[in-house]
Design a protein around this motif. Structure first.
Motif, PDB file in Angstrom:
ATOM      1  N   VAL A  29      89.856 -43.369 -38.899  1.00  0.00           N
ATOM      2  CA  VAL A  29      89.128 -43.745 -37.681  1.00  0.00           C
ATOM      3  C   VAL A  29      88.233 -42.601 -37.232  1.00  0.00           C
ATOM      4  N   HIS A  30      86.979 -42.959 -36.972  1.00  0.00           N
ATOM      5  CA  HIS A  30      85.995 -41.982 -36.495  1.00  0.00           C
ATOM      6  C   HIS A  30      85.995 -41.870 -34.974  1.00  0.00           C
ATOM      7  N   VAL A  33      97.042 -47.136 -31.598  1.00  0.00           N
ATOM      8  CA  VAL A  33      96.514 -47.131 -32.961  1.00  0.00           C
ATOM      9  C   VAL A  33      96.327 -45.701 -33.464  1.00  0.00           C
ATOM     10  N   LEU A  34      95.796 -44.853 -32.617  1.00  0.00           N
ATOM     11  CA  LEU A  34      95.539 -43.474 -33.037  1.00  0.00           C
ATOM     12  C   LEU A  34      96.821 -42.676 -33.215  1.00  0.00           C
ATOM     13  N   ALA A  35      97.915 -43.152 -32.634  1.00  0.00           N
ATOM     14  CA  ALA A  35      99.206 -42.491 -32.846  1.00  0.00           C
ATOM     15  C   ALA A  35      99.737 -42.718 -34.254  1.00  0.00           C
ATOM     16  N   ASP A  36      99.198 -43.712 -34.949  1.00  0.00           N
ATOM     17  CA  ASP A  36      99.572 -43.982 -36.334  1.00  0.00           C
ATOM     18  C   ASP A  36      98.767 -43.058 -37.252  1.00  0.00           C
ATOM     19  N   SER A  37      99.423 -42.144 -37.913  1.00  0.00           N
ATOM     20  CA  SER A  37      98.705 -41.108 -38.671  1.00  0.00           C
ATOM     21  C   SER A  37      97.907 -41.690 -39.834  1.00  0.00           C
ATOM     22  N   GLN A  61      98.893 -54.423 -35.687  1.00  0.00           N
ATOM     23  CA  GLN A  61      98.100 -55.092 -36.722  1.00  0.00           C
ATOM     24  C   GLN A  61      96.877 -54.260 -37.086  1.00  0.00           C
ATOM     25  N   ARG A  62      96.196 -53.734 -36.079  1.00  0.00           N
ATOM     26  CA  ARG A  62      94.985 -52.955 -36.364  1.00  0.00           C
ATOM     27  C   ARG A  62      95.325 -51.682 -37.130  1.00  0.00           C
ATOM     28  N   ALA A  63      96.434 -51.034 -36.765  1.00  0.00           N
ATOM     29  CA  ALA A  63      96.831 -49.813 -37.467  1.00  0.00           C
ATOM     30  C   ALA A  63      97.148 -50.106 -38.929  1.00  0.00           C
ATOM     31  N   THR A  64      97.850 -51.210 -39.184  1.00  0.00           N
ATOM     32  CA  THR A  64      98.170 -51.580 -40.565  1.00  0.00           C
ATOM     33  C   THR A  64      96.908 -51.943 -41.340  1.00  0.00           C
ATOM     34  N   LEU A  65      96.049 -52.735 -40.716  1.00  0.00           N
ATOM     35  CA  LEU A  65      94.814 -53.146 -41.372  1.00  0.00           C
ATOM     36  C   LEU A  65      93.976 -51.935 -41.757  1.00  0.00           C
ATOM     37  N   VAL A  66      93.810 -51.003 -40.843  1.00  0.00           N
ATOM     38  CA  VAL A  66      92.967 -49.834 -41.100  1.00  0.00           C
ATOM     39  C   VAL A  66      93.636 -48.867 -42.069  1.00  0.00           C
ATOM     40  N   GLY A  67      94.892 -48.549 -41.834  1.00  0.00           N
ATOM     41  CA  GLY A  67      95.564 -47.527 -42.621  1.00  0.00           C
ATOM     42  C   GLY A  67      95.863 -47.930 -44.047  1.00  0.00           C
ATOM     43  N   ARG A  68      96.195 -49.217 -44.253  1.00  0.00           N
ATOM     44  CA  ARG A  68      96.619 -49.657 -45.585  1.00  0.00           C
ATOM     45  C   ARG A  68      95.537 -50.420 -46.360  1.00  0.00           C
ATOM     46  N   HIS A  69      94.576 -50.980 -45.654  1.00  0.00           N
ATOM     47  CA  HIS A  69      93.656 -51.891 -46.331  1.00  0.00           C
ATOM     48  C   HIS A  69      92.187 -51.531 -46.120  1.00  0.00           C
TER      49      HIS A  69
END
Length: 492
Positions: free
Chosen positions: A308-309, A298-302, A260-268
């Motif tokens: 992400v900082h 999460v960091l494995a999701d490019s 969920q966090r990867a999708t939220l950050v990467g797409r939105h």
């Protein structure tokens, strides 16, 4: 009222006004005395080429000047500092400005409040805290549980999302005052929960973010960032969710899985923040050391990783070395330590001083933390005000709103040993202890920093129940039993 003879309404008014004046006078005088003491002890006016300060577990010395010798001492153990072997650049040290902390600071008489703000945040007249973490909406250290967009009309009828910042006015004003004392202030913001209308179930307590509400949550956070920026309080760091694997039953919170966090950050959220003129840097995780696999996933999701900082950590489970595990896997990621609270469960000042200094000030920075923040800046003597959550937490300082008395707790001294002597932009460098056996060395922990002007700061924690003679960056000091020592050697 003991000590008063109350006869008439006029007498009552005079007596009350006299009592208030005495309380304010004591508060202001105490703040002035503490500030003067800090100025003298910490050398704000004309810092010497070499200085050392010490705080002891028995409280007999609190940020006190420690004698320094420049004469060679072959019997002393040596903390060797290699300024050529450099690691992370430092952002700062501080704590969280929760609703509880805001209300207690603002309840002080204005002169006492200003004196305490100056003491906590001024880099020249105080201990120089330079990082603050603030909640977006309520946490357990709030007296009511709300978010900044509790109306669902945005999602139901397409009207613009309306933020309610009335409850933030006191925090914003206080942050502006703090920034005047500490121009290098870094502000981190964290939501404890999405608005209930974005969640399943539709409650601030527990649950999770609905998939279809991810764009709304991203828009909400971006709107909050923009609103704070417009109010003169730019947000520098933003984490996606406080403790995303914890769903408290009695204060705001929600679970968010790594996917969920990867999708939220990467797409939105990442794209939404990128459109802002002053975007904060995003921090992942913001939870305990015991689950490094969470930020690693999460960091494995490019797509997410591109926005992400760094990674934020809490102390309540696991070991500080987890920070280095994630850092090794993703060397370009920053590391921050963002929450740890003391409380009634650990009442011993000396044990807490040593643990905080060893594990968080030394340990977290040796494991790549660019900043270290504890939990509440200030709480009252009952560990509040709060609603739900921790009922016996301790603030960095304790404020008695009735008497205006301020108690500086062990967390204050642990932070001050770093915050006053390690400025933003200093770089952690290699340090090692020589001259001691392995058993002896186990009782001494240390970390070193070099500043742009060449000054070297070394923080040492002596857990031995005996004094230890140490040579630190060409200066020799005697670290008392169970003590924290900071040594600064300035470039000549």
């Amino acid at each position: 009222m003991p000590g008063f003879v109350l006869l008439t309404t006029g007498d009552i008014g005079k007596a009350v006004r006299g009592a208030v004046r005495r309380i304010m006078h004591r508060a202001v005088m105490f703040g002035a005395i503490m500030t003067a003491s800090l100025t003298t002890t910490l050398g704000a006016q004309s810092p010497p080429p070499v200085e050392a300060v010490v705080t002891t577990a028995d409280r007999t010395r609190l940020l006190a000047t420690l004698p320094v010798s420049r004469a060679p001492d072959t019997t002393a153990w040596t903390v060797e500092v290699d300024t050529m072997l450099r690691y992370q650049s430092m952002t700062g040290f501080g704590a969280a400005l929760t609703d509880a902390s805001v209300s207690l600071l603002n309840a002080l008489p204005r002169a006492a409040r200003d004196a305490l703000v100056r003491e906590l945040f001024s880099p020249t007249r105080g201990v120089g805290f330079s990082m603050l973490r603030i909640p977006i909406g309520a946490s357990d250290f709030s007296t009511s549980h709300t978010t900044l967009a509790d109306s669902a009309s945005y999602a139901t009828d397409g009207t613009p999302m309306r933020l309610n910042l009335l409850g933030e006015s006191a925090r914003l004003a206080l942050l502006r005052d703090i920034r005047r004392q500490q121009p290098a202030l870094t502000v981190m913001a964290t939501p404890w929960s999405a608005p209930a209308w974005m969640k399943t179930p539709a409650s601030l307590y527990g649950g999770t973010l609905r998939d279809d509400a991810m764009p709304h949550f991203a828009h909400y956070l971006a709107r909050v960032v923009a609103a704070f920026d417009s109010a003169g309080v730019p947000i520098d760091l933003l984490s996606v969710q406080n403790e995303p694997q914890h769903a408290p039953p009695d204060y705001p919170g929600m679970r968010l899985s790594p996917a969920q966090r990867a999708t939220l950050v990467g797409r939105h959220l990442g794209p939404a923040l990128a459109r802002l003129p002053h975007a904060p840097q995003l921090l992942e995780w913001d939870h305990n050391w015991d689950a490094p696999e969470e930020p690693l996933a999460v960091l494995a999701d490019s797509a997410a990783r591109g926005y992400v900082h760094g990674v934020a950590w809490h102390c309540y489970a696991g070991d500080v070395s987890a920070q280095s595990r994630v850092q090794a896997a993703f060397p370009s990621m920053a590391t921050y330590f963002t929450e740890c609270a003391g409380g009634a469960w650990a009442p011993d000042f000396g044990d807490n001083l040593l643990w905080n200094s060893k594990t968080l000030i030394v340990g977290a920075t040796r494991h790549w933390a660019r900043g270290v923040m504890l939990w509440n800046v200030a709480l009252d003597a009952t560990g509040g005000p709060h609603k739900g959550g921790c009922a016996n937490c301790r603030g960095v300082v304790t404020i008695d709103a009735r008497t205006a008395r301020v108690t500086r707790n062990e967390e204050y001294y642990a932070l001050a040993h770093a915050s006053r002597f390690v400025a933003r932009g200093a770089v952690r460098v290699e340090s090692r202890l020589t001259g001691a056996t392995a058993a002896e060395a186990a009782g001494v922990t240390h970390v070193a920093f070099v500043h742009p002007d060449g000054a070297v700061t070394v923080i040492v924690v002596n857990e031995h129940r005996r004094a230890v003679r140490l040579t630190v960056a060409r200066a020799t000091v005697t670290a008392p039993p169970r003590s924290v020592v900071t040594v600064v050697v300035r470039a000549q």
